[in-house]
Structure formats: C-alpha cells, structure tokens
Scaffold this active site. Structure first.
Site, PDB file in Angstrom:
ATOM      1  N   PHE A  86       2.022   4.987   3.735  1.00 23.28           N
ATOM      2  CA  PHE A  86       1.096   4.032   4.058  1.00 23.28           C
ATOM      3  C   PHE A  86       0.195   4.044   5.026  1.00 23.28           C
ATOM      4  O   PHE A  86      -0.363   5.119   5.499  1.00 23.28           O
ATOM      5  CB  PHE A  86       2.351   2.965   4.578  1.00 23.28           C
ATOM      6  CG  PHE A  86       3.001   3.401   5.663  1.00 23.28           C
ATOM      7  CD1 PHE A  86       2.899   4.149   6.624  1.00 23.28           C
ATOM      8  CD2 PHE A  86       4.371   2.557   6.093  1.00 23.28           C
ATOM      9  CE1 PHE A  86       3.619   4.501   7.591  1.00 23.28           C
ATOM     10  CE2 PHE A  86       5.080   2.666   7.125  1.00 23.28           C
ATOM     11  CZ  PHE A  86       4.661   3.610   7.821  1.00 23.28           C
ATOM     12  N   GLU A  87      -0.850   3.022   5.174  1.00 26.49           N
ATOM     13  CA  GLU A  87      -1.858   2.922   6.042  1.00 26.49           C
ATOM     14  C   GLU A  87      -3.004   4.044   5.333  1.00 26.49           C
ATOM     15  O   GLU A  87      -3.728   4.803   6.382  1.00 26.49           O
ATOM     16  CB  GLU A  87      -1.605   2.986   7.531  1.00 26.49           C
ATOM     17  CG  GLU A  87      -0.881   2.101   8.171  1.00 26.49           C
ATOM     18  CD  GLU A  87      -0.798   1.642   9.628  1.00 26.49           C
ATOM     19  OE1 GLU A  87      -1.652   2.457  10.382  1.00 26.49           O
ATOM     20  OE2 GLU A  87       0.059   1.201  10.200  1.00 26.49           O
ATOM     21  N   GLY A  88      -2.909   4.065   4.426  1.00 22.74           N
ATOM     22  CA  GLY A  88      -3.911   4.939   3.586  1.00 22.74           C
ATOM     23  C   GLY A  88      -3.094   6.302   3.234  1.00 22.74           C
ATOM     24  O   GLY A  88      -2.859   7.125   3.915  1.00 22.74           O
TER      25      GLY A  88
END
Ligand SMILES: Cc1cc2nc3c(=O)[nH]c(=O)nc-3n(C[C@H](O)[C@H](O)[C@H](O)COP(=O)(O)OP(=O)(O)OC[C@H]3O[C@@H](n4cnc5c(N)ncnc54)[C@H](O)[C@@H]3O)c2cc1C
Length: 670
Positions: A453-455
């Site tokens: 997550f978050e990239g």
C-alpha cells in the site's frame, strides 16, 4: 509515470507508465461510468501524468543523483531541528511512551483484532490525532521528524495503532487540508480532527488498484449547484469502519464543466453511506478497514478540496511527505528486531556457542543492525529536509518508502530464521510455555503490507524512474514520442543536442576519482567517493538504455527497477556517511555502523549494476506471455486450488445498500 490514490504512483515508465490492459485486473468487468469505462493504456498514462507535479522549484538531491551529479552539499551539513520544536515534541513523546507502555496491550489487540475504545480516548487526550495539525487549530504542530518518531513508538506497541494514526494523518483529512484546504475548511474540520475524530482516505475500488483512471465512483453535481451526489463502492479504506470524516475520490462528469477526479471531504454520518464490511488481513489484525458504499450521498460544494479535477494531484502531493509514515513503522520494526535478535542470539547456545557467533547467523545480525541504521538515517534525513522546506524531497521520500518496506520485510524474515522454531511460534504460545513473548511471526505478517500500500514496490519503481529520467524527457521526450510531428521532433533534437553536449562530458570525470576527495569524512571518505562514481555510472547506464530502447524503455520495468534500487542504496550510503560524521563525537560507534552499512550496500550495488545487462528479463517476459496463455498449466496439476465459482474481482452495482451497516462508533469518553 504518475501516482494514484494513497500515494501509489500511476503506472508509467520513464515516459509514462505501462498500465494494465483494460480489464486485465478484473475477472469480471465492473460497471464503470462512461468516462471510466473503456480505459485504454494511453488514457491510464495520461491520467497518471496529469496528476504528476511537473515542476521542480527547489533543489533535489535524488534528482541530481540520478543525473550523475552528486550534490553532497544538499544534505551536508546534517540538518538540525528547531530547538523549540524539539523540546515540545520530546514532552509529547514522553507522554506517548508512558501511555503506550501502560495502557496499550498489543497482544490483546492482536488477539481480539480490535483496538479498545479506551485506547482511542487515550490517544485523543494526548492529542495524537492532531500531531500534524497546526497548533492554531488545536493540534500539536509536530515536525515531520517527531511525527515519525511518534508513529515508530506507537507502532512498536501495536502496529495497528501505528496504521490508525498514520492513515488518519498522512493520507486522511488533515494533510490534504493543511496543504490544499481553504481557511474555512481548515477552521471547520481541523479542530474536530485534532480533538480525536478519526479520518480515512478512500480511493481504492474493486476495479481500481494501481490504476486510478478506472475510478468509477461518481460525483454528480446537483441541479441547484449546492453540491454533489456521490455513488460508488470504496474498498480497503483503513479506518473506514470508525472514521467520521472521509477524503473520497470521485469522478465529476466533464460535460460543460471542468470535472474529473476530485477529492471531497465527506462527513462519515451522511445519509447514504453504508460500511458493508470490515476486511480482515494477514496482519494488522486491529486495523479498522472497510468496504464502504455511497448511494446518493450529498456532499456540499464547499467540501471540494482544491478544485474539480485536482483529486489525484492532491493525493500525490500530499504523499510527498505523507509517504514518510510507513518507513517510520519499518524503522521501528528494525529496531525491535535488532533488540530481539541480539538478546536471543547471545543467549541461545547450540553446537557449543551462542547462535549469534555462528557465521551464518552473525551475517544476519550484522545485516539487521546496519540496515536499521541505514533506514533510520534515510528517514530522518527526509524528515529534516521536509521540515526545512528548502529541498524538494519527492524522490527521496519515495526512495525511503520503497527501500524501508523492502528491507524491513527482509529483516523480519531473517529474524524469524535467527529465532528458529520460536520465530514461527505465536507470542501467546511462547508465553504459555513460560518463554518471553517475542511476537516475531506477527511482526513478519504486519510488515508485509508495506510493500503493497501507499504505492506498491512495482509502482514505486515506476514512479521514481519517471522522476529520475524527467530531465531527459523534458529535453528529448518529443524525439521518442510517436505522436510528435516533425517540427516538434526537430526542435527536441536541437534542445537535446545542446543538453547532451554539456551533460555527457560531466559523466566521465568526477571528484570520486581523486583519492583525497571527501577526506573530511575520515574512514567514510572512500564510500562517498564510491557514491560519486556510482552516481555517474548510474546516469551513463540510464542514458545508454534510453538511447538503446528509446520509446520502449518504459516497458523495461526490471531494468528501471534496478536503476531505482541503485539510487536508493546510493542515497542511503550518502545519508549514513554524512550523519555518522556529523555525530562522530557523540556516537563514535555509528561511524563503524555507517562503514558496515556502506560495505554491505556496495555489494548490493555491484550486483545491481551487473544485473542491468546480465539478466533473464526478456526471456521472463516472453515466458510470462506463455504462462498467461496457459501453456504450462499442467505444472499446476496435483493440488487443490481455490474454487472458481466466484470471480477474481467481485462485481458491484450502484444502488442502495442491501447489507447491514457494520460501522463501529467509538462512544464518547465516559
Ligand atoms: C491493508 C490494506 C490497507 C489499505 N488501505 C487503503 C486506504 O486507506 N485507502 C485506499 O484508498 N486504499 C487502501 N488500500 C489499497 C492499496 O493501496 C492497494 O491494495 C494498492 O494500491 C494496490 O492496488 P491493488 O491491490 O488493487 O493491486 P493491483 O493494482 O491490482 O496490482 C496487482 C499487482 O500488479 C502490480 N502492478 C499493477 N500495475 C502495474 C504496472 N503498471 N506495472 C507493474 N506492476 C503493476 C502491483 O504492484 C501488484 O503487485 C489498502 C489495502 C490494504 C490491503
């Protein structure tokens, strides 16, 4: 390439990114609105590119590094925090420490898969939901450095609490409002959040993962112009089951208006919102993560953040510093792992010696110690640069997110190995046998998500690669753009000729070739010389690859990933050398640690450089095509596989919810 939602870079390579084929991620086609329905690869890239910050107003160490220019002056001398900020922050950190040690039972949160109401109240009383909110709105106004220290501390007591605080402040309502909100919005929402209301960020949908161009949630302007009606389903929103304020990304139609993907602040209690599920995961069992449906939810016009069409750009810009919170948790995990590894490996004797003295285990200990120091130093440097606001840290913050999430996972895996069978045993089971309840297996599970997550790592590679080659694309992009006409190509040719005539000679000779360079760094000087030489080699390799593959370079994801990974190692090496030198009087032992880190990093860098040109990339890509076509399906025979009755991606239809609302309401403090 660009980014999406909670910070994930939009899929494109140096030029723009390879986006998945339309529908490739979905077993069934989710009903997308007309504007999102047939999302071509080109459109996905356009959306991503449009969300990118295209200008560079301030210097960037990372950008220069990828261009072969080792600008040590941008990070040396080691930046310092404002002493007043430090005093205030230390006081808060002390209170937080005593709260999490006395009031937070991480094992119970894991066991019950729930953070108790009392912990929400206690955190609110401390001001932990307002760490990043300005003091004039009732927040603590902490610097990035101290915010990250607080996350590290809270996350070490319970990773679920770390995730709660981080999702609330780094991607939830406070940060985008701080950066893009109007004075009225700040006044209306920030005091509520600082006082303890929880927020969440909702971008992901069943059919929208890394590719925001597929976003299907709609925000239809009302006829009277007072607001919008939101319709859609949002998946995996961290804090989504408890949040009372949401940032929601939705698509405003473009007919007759600007429209486009827009960020809204939405009151969680608005009519038409149903929390249909609380999702469960491999780790972070205390996470309050939702599947949330919006049915004709009215949002007033004054709740648009920024303006229509700016949603993704806002999300991405917010993440420039927001992205620092995940590495903070990774650093905390590294510190915890070192503590456990050291204690255990000194105590446990097998084959006549403490296991830490056997070379195979010693290597792991050395890796954990050096890498934790490296990750922490990278993170602190990013925070200090962000607090100083002199540098553009978008590349460095992305590098530390990528690097720390990958390295922390390796650290946790090595720790499991060092602990042997006890590494695989739960904390409760250990305690029941009378042993110290080191929850190593939980740490491994909890850390895994950071690579997604978050990239995700894959998307971070593309995002950073896009920034790394930005200077090339600015001067020469039109040459390789199939849509550029002859005139544009000719002008680009002239521009590129002038740029490369100046730039290429700078890559052949540099300070790193002088044996006396960086002598002021004492025993670490050799590592800085190595970084300087490697930076030029990195730039030469990138240039060579661009000349060789031109427009196809965006498809060379494995190559680009290695380029980025080399950049991350070089950034880390630079950071540890500068810091350890600056602190050599107070922490002479850290010079040894910096040297150790750099020696290990150099081995990794050498391997990455070698793999740039000696690899199985093209055969793997070709093999994957055959695998996807089912040519080797016989290899799958002989095992039981998941039922095919359900699709890989669930269908959803717009409309009122038929599910029970499973929202968790945190009652006021008694
Ligand atoms: C615990 C948890 C918490 C979350 N919290 C939030 C939240 O608070 N808010 C929110 O909006 N979302 C949240 N998410 C969603 C999360 O951000 C996404 O899972 C993530 O962006 C990846 O999207 P995806 O899972 O759909 O993977 P996909 O996009 O389907 O990707 C699948 C795989 O393909 C790779 N891939 C995709 N595109 C490319 C490409 N172009 N090139 C190379 N590789 C590619 C990916 O890296 C991945 O390995 C959360 C998810 C989880 C599991």
């Amino acid at each position: 390439m660009t980014t999406t939602q909670d910070g994930r870079p939009a899929p494109d390579g140096p030029e723009s990114g390879p986006a998945p084929e339309p529908g490739a991620s979905a077993g069934t086609a989710a009903p997308l609105p007309a504007e999102a329905g047939q999302v071509s690869e080109k459109e996905a890239r356009r959306v991503a590119e449009a969300a990118r910050e295209s200008t560079w107003d301030r210097p960037s160490f990372g950008k220069e590094l990828f261009l072969g220019r080792f600008r040590l002056d941008l990070i040396d001398p080691w930046p310092r925090s404002d002493p007043d900020d430090v005093a205030r922050a230390e006081e808060f950190l002390g209170q937080l420490r005593s709260f999490v040690t006395s009031e937070v039972d991480g094992a119970a949160i894991e066991r019950d898969a729930s953070i108790p109401d009392s912990v929400f109240h206690g955190l609110a009383d401390l001001g932990a939901f307002g760490m990043k909110i300005d003091r004039k709105y009732g927040g603590l106004g902490l610097s990035n450095l101290h915010y990250c220290r607080a996350l590290m501390l809270a996350g070490s007591a319970s990773p679920a609490i770390g995730a709660l605080l981080s999702a609330h402040q780094s991607i939830g309502v406070p940060q985008p409002l701080k950066m893009f909100g109007t004075a009225e919005q700040k006044q209306r929402f920030l005091p509520r959040l600082a006082a303890g209301e929880v927020s969440a960020f909702l971008l992901t949908e069943p059919d929208v993962g890394s590719d925001p161009a597929r976003l299907a949630t709609t925000a239809e302007p009302t006829v009277d112009g007072t607001g919008y009606r939101l319709n859609g389903v949002k998946l995996w929103a961290t804090n989504g089951t408890v949040a009372t304020l949401l940032v929601v990304m939705a698509r405003v139609p473009t007919e007759g208006r600007r429209g486009g993907i827009t960020a809204f602040v939405v009151d969680g209690d608005s009519a038409g919102i149903t929390v249909e599920r609380r999702n469960e995961f491999v780790g972070l069992r205390g996470l309050e993560n939702s599947l949330t449906r919006f049915h004709d939810v009215f949002v007033p016009a004054e709740n648009v953040i920024g303006r229509e069409g700016k949603g993704l750009k806002i999300a991405l810009t917010t993440l420039n510093t927001g992205r620092l919170s995940l590495p903070a948790m990774c650093v905390g995990a590294g510190k915890w792992a070192l503590h456990v590894a050291r204690g255990w490996a000194a105590d446990r004797v097998q084959w006549g010696r403490p296991v830490g003295e056997h070379e195979a285990v010693a290597q792991k200990l050395s890796f954990i110690a050096a890498t934790t120091y490296g990750m922490e130093t990278m993170l602190d440097l990013c925070c200090l640069l962000a607090d100083d606001d002199r540098n553009d840290i978008r590349i460095e913050a992305a590098l530390v997110k990528l690097y720390a999430s990958e390295m922390a996972w390796k650290i946790a895996d090595e720790l499991v190995q060092i602990r042997g069978g006890r590494g695989y045993e739960t904390a409760d089971s250990l305690a029941a046998r009378g042993e110290r309840p080191a929850n190593v297996e939980q740490v491994l599970r909890d850390l895994r998500i950071n690579r997604i997550f978050e990239g995700s790592t894959e998307i971070m590679h593309l995002l950073i690669a896009r920034e790394a080659v930005d200077a090339h694309l600015s001067v020469a992009g039109d040459i390789i753009d199939p849509e550029a006409g002859l005139g544009r190509k000719a002008r680009a040719g002239a521009r590129a000729g002038a740029f490369y005539a100046r730039w290429l000679p700078t890559l052949t000779v540099g300070k790193g070739q002088s044996p006396s360079a960086y002598a002021e760094f004492g025993p670490l000087a050799g590592h800085l010389r190595q970084v300087e030489r490697s930076s030029r080699k990195l730039a030469r390799s990138t240039f060579y690859a661009m000349s060789r593959w031109q427009g196809k370079m965006e498809r060379k994801q494995a190559f680009l990933g290695r380029i980025v990974d080399i950049g991350a190692e070089l950034f880390a090496m630079s950071a540890v050398c500068v810091r350890a030198s600056a602190e050599r009087d107070s922490h002479p032992e850290n010079v040894e640690l910096a040297d150790l880190f750099c020696r290990q990093a150099r081995v990794r860098v050498d391997a990455l450089f070698a793999a740039l040109w000696d690899n199985t990339d093209s055969v793997d890509t070709a093999a994957a095509k055959r695998i996807l076509a089912g040519r080797y399906a016989s290899v799958e025979e002989g095992v039981v596989t998941p039922s095919a009755e359900l699709p890989w991606v669930a269908r959803w239809e717009p409309g009122p919810s038929t599910a029970e609302d499973v929202r968790r309401r945190i009652p006021p403090k008694p």
